[in-house]
Design a protein around this motif. Sequence first.
Motif, short mmCIF file in Angstrom:
data_model
loop_
_atom_site.label_atom_id
_atom_site.label_comp_id
_atom_site.label_asym_id
_atom_site.label_seq_id
_atom_site.Cartn_x
_atom_site.Cartn_y
_atom_site.Cartn_z
N GLN A 102 0.83 -1.20 0.00
CA GLN A 102 0.00 0.00 0.00
C GLN A 102 0.86 1.26 0.00
O GLN A 102 0.43 2.31 -0.45
CB GLN A 102 -0.92 -0.02 1.23
CG GLN A 102 -1.98 -1.09 1.19
CD GLN A 102 -2.88 -0.98 -0.03
OE1 GLN A 102 -3.41 0.10 -0.33
NE2 GLN A 102 -3.05 -2.09 -0.74
N ASP A 103 2.08 1.14 0.50
CA ASP A 103 3.01 2.26 0.54
C ASP A 103 4.20 1.92 -0.36
O ASP A 103 5.05 1.11 0.00
CB ASP A 103 3.48 2.50 1.97
CG ASP A 103 4.35 3.75 2.11
OD1 ASP A 103 4.79 4.29 1.08
OD2 ASP A 103 4.58 4.18 3.25
N ALA A 104 4.25 2.53 -1.54
CA ALA A 104 5.30 2.21 -2.52
C ALA A 104 6.69 2.55 -2.01
O ALA A 104 7.68 2.02 -2.52
CB ALA A 104 5.02 2.94 -3.83
N ARG A 105 6.79 3.43 -1.03
CA ARG A 105 8.11 3.81 -0.51
C ARG A 105 8.85 2.63 0.10
O ARG A 105 10.09 2.64 0.17
CB ARG A 105 7.95 4.92 0.53
CG ARG A 105 7.44 6.24 -0.06
CD ARG A 105 7.09 7.24 1.03
NE ARG A 105 5.96 6.76 1.83
CZ ARG A 105 5.47 7.43 2.89
NH1 ARG A 105 6.02 8.56 3.27
NH2 ARG A 105 4.44 6.93 3.56
N ARG A 106 8.12 1.60 0.53
CA ARG A 106 8.75 0.44 1.13
C ARG A 106 9.66 -0.30 0.15
O ARG A 106 10.56 -1.03 0.57
CB ARG A 106 7.68 -0.52 1.65
CG ARG A 106 6.89 -0.02 2.83
CD ARG A 106 5.81 -1.00 3.20
NE ARG A 106 6.34 -2.35 3.36
CZ ARG A 106 5.58 -3.45 3.40
NH1 ARG A 106 4.28 -3.35 3.26
NH2 ARG A 106 6.14 -4.63 3.58
N HIS A 107 9.41 -0.14 -1.14
CA HIS A 107 10.13 -0.92 -2.14
C HIS A 107 11.10 -0.09 -2.97
O HIS A 107 11.49 -0.50 -4.07
CB HIS A 107 9.14 -1.63 -3.07
CG HIS A 107 8.44 -2.78 -2.44
ND1 HIS A 107 9.05 -3.63 -1.55
CD2 HIS A 107 7.16 -3.23 -2.57
CE1 HIS A 107 8.19 -4.56 -1.16
NE2 HIS A 107 7.04 -4.33 -1.75
N GLY A 194 6.68 0.94 -6.82
CA GLY A 194 6.59 0.01 -5.71
C GLY A 194 5.40 -0.92 -5.73
O GLY A 194 5.48 -2.08 -5.31
N ARG A 195 4.24 -0.44 -6.21
CA ARG A 195 3.04 -1.28 -6.19
C ARG A 195 3.04 -2.33 -7.28
O ARG A 195 2.19 -3.22 -7.28
CB ARG A 195 1.78 -0.41 -6.28
CG ARG A 195 1.45 0.27 -4.96
CD ARG A 195 0.10 0.96 -5.00
NE ARG A 195 -0.99 0.07 -5.37
CZ ARG A 195 -1.59 -0.78 -4.54
NH1 ARG A 195 -1.19 -0.87 -3.28
NH2 ARG A 195 -2.59 -1.53 -4.95
N ASN A 196 3.98 -2.24 -8.21
CA ASN A 196 4.12 -3.30 -9.20
C ASN A 196 5.23 -4.28 -8.84
O ASN A 196 5.64 -5.09 -9.67
CB ASN A 196 4.35 -2.71 -10.60
CG ASN A 196 3.04 -2.35 -11.27
OD1 ASN A 196 1.99 -2.84 -10.89
ND2 ASN A 196 3.09 -1.48 -12.27
N TRP A 227 8.44 9.70 -9.34
CA TRP A 227 7.18 10.32 -8.93
C TRP A 227 6.25 9.32 -8.23
O TRP A 227 5.56 9.67 -7.27
CB TRP A 227 6.47 10.90 -10.15
CG TRP A 227 7.15 12.09 -10.73
CD1 TRP A 227 7.88 12.16 -11.88
CD2 TRP A 227 7.16 13.41 -10.18
NE1 TRP A 227 8.35 13.43 -12.09
CE2 TRP A 227 7.92 14.23 -11.06
CE3 TRP A 227 6.61 13.99 -9.03
CZ2 TRP A 227 8.13 15.58 -10.82
CZ3 TRP A 227 6.82 15.35 -8.79
CH2 TRP A 227 7.57 16.12 -9.68
N LEU A 228 6.22 8.09 -8.70
CA LEU A 228 5.24 7.13 -8.17
C LEU A 228 5.72 6.38 -6.94
O LEU A 228 4.90 5.84 -6.20
CB LEU A 228 4.86 6.13 -9.27
CG LEU A 228 4.07 6.71 -10.44
CD1 LEU A 228 3.76 5.62 -11.46
CD2 LEU A 228 2.79 7.38 -9.99
N SER A 229 7.02 6.34 -6.71
CA SER A 229 7.54 5.58 -5.58
C SER A 229 7.85 6.44 -4.36
O SER A 229 8.06 5.90 -3.27
CB SER A 229 8.82 4.83 -5.98
OG SER A 229 8.55 3.83 -6.93
N CYS A 230 7.89 7.74 -4.53
CA CYS A 230 8.34 8.62 -3.43
C CYS A 230 7.23 9.48 -2.85
O CYS A 230 7.49 10.33 -2.00
CB CYS A 230 9.48 9.52 -3.92
SG CYS A 230 10.93 8.62 -4.51
N ARG A 231 6.01 9.30 -3.25
CA ARG A 231 4.92 10.14 -2.74
C ARG A 231 4.39 9.60 -1.41
O ARG A 231 4.52 8.41 -1.10
CB ARG A 231 3.79 10.23 -3.76
CG ARG A 231 3.31 8.90 -4.29
CD ARG A 231 2.34 9.08 -5.43
NE ARG A 231 1.99 7.78 -5.99
CZ ARG A 231 0.85 7.53 -6.61
NH1 ARG A 231 -0.05 8.47 -6.74
NH2 ARG A 231 0.62 6.33 -7.11
N LEU A 232 3.78 10.49 -0.66
CA LEU A 232 3.29 10.13 0.67
C LEU A 232 2.13 9.16 0.63
O LEU A 232 1.96 8.33 1.51
CB LEU A 232 2.88 11.39 1.43
CG LEU A 232 4.05 12.30 1.89
CD1 LEU A 232 3.50 13.61 2.44
CD2 LEU A 232 4.88 11.59 2.95
#
Length: 324
Positions: A102-107, A194-196, A227-232
């Motif tokens: 759910q949080d792309a920042r994890r990856h 991250g979500r992929n 842009w897609l991996s670092c957003r809150l």
Amino acid sequence: MTGAVRPTVPGAMRLVAAGRAELLDGRGLNSSYRVAWGSRALSVKVHCAERSSAAEFQRIGRVDAALRGAPWYPPVLALGFHGTPRPRLVVVRPYAPGTPAQDARRHITGVVGVLADLAARAEGVRAGEALVGDYASVWLSGARSERSLVDPLLTGEWRGLARAMDAHLGELSAGAARLTRPSGLLVHHGDLHGRNLIADGPDRLTVIDWDEAGFSRRPADAGKALWLSCRLGRGDFVLDPDATALFLGRLHARLGTPYADARDLALLGALWFLPRHGHVTLLGRRGAGLDTWYLGWVLRFWTRFRTNLELVAAAAAALEAGAP
């Protein structure tokens, strides 16, 4: 049917037609299913008619040949066209168990690792120009035409999008052009974030969603992933300063990307958030409200673009100042 029988496109589509497939959620142009093939779970991706060309077929095949054996890559098990009068491109792969974060920042570390592998596996690969391209290509080769085509859709509440395009398109295109290497070639996923990346146990990741795979002469995957991996959060576009610094730092360490290129990388990635007439129209045909949902989504991106761009530049400058 048993697990020992090799999957085929006709066999997979018979399962879909018989209602023995699970339709997977998604807002994209193509349809995804999960089917049971004997003891195996398979992913069946059915491309829309407009994305079912011979070039798409060749791109997916060439990328598959370049990436087979990578631990995070689900290989193509069957590839072909199905149906009449407008055949659809169908891709069958192993189904990736697990759930997207759910949080792309994890990856972020995993995403950058995949980016490094994609660059490495492009070495020695040859691809004709018909197989080379990414989301920036149309804007670099025909920005005026694309801008004119989409204008009738940007009325009323969407006029802000038209203003954003006019304000930023030249700057974005210049940044993308500076990062383009005519002699270079990268394997291009097209939607890497991250979500992929699906986690199935410790240190086990599978990269999914290879619909837009091909080859590129610029770091388009990295620009979009920034842009897609670092957003809150998923529904918004406020970049996390810590995640942005981590992404840029990992990119520098793994791929040697200069911190001085960070701003151009963000400009390149931002081209993906410019609405195109063909894409918006196809979304409207796919499902009621998908076109307006998409326009609202990208409008939120542009509302925060300048602040986020300054954040990226500041993070890169801080990293450069602290670099050994």
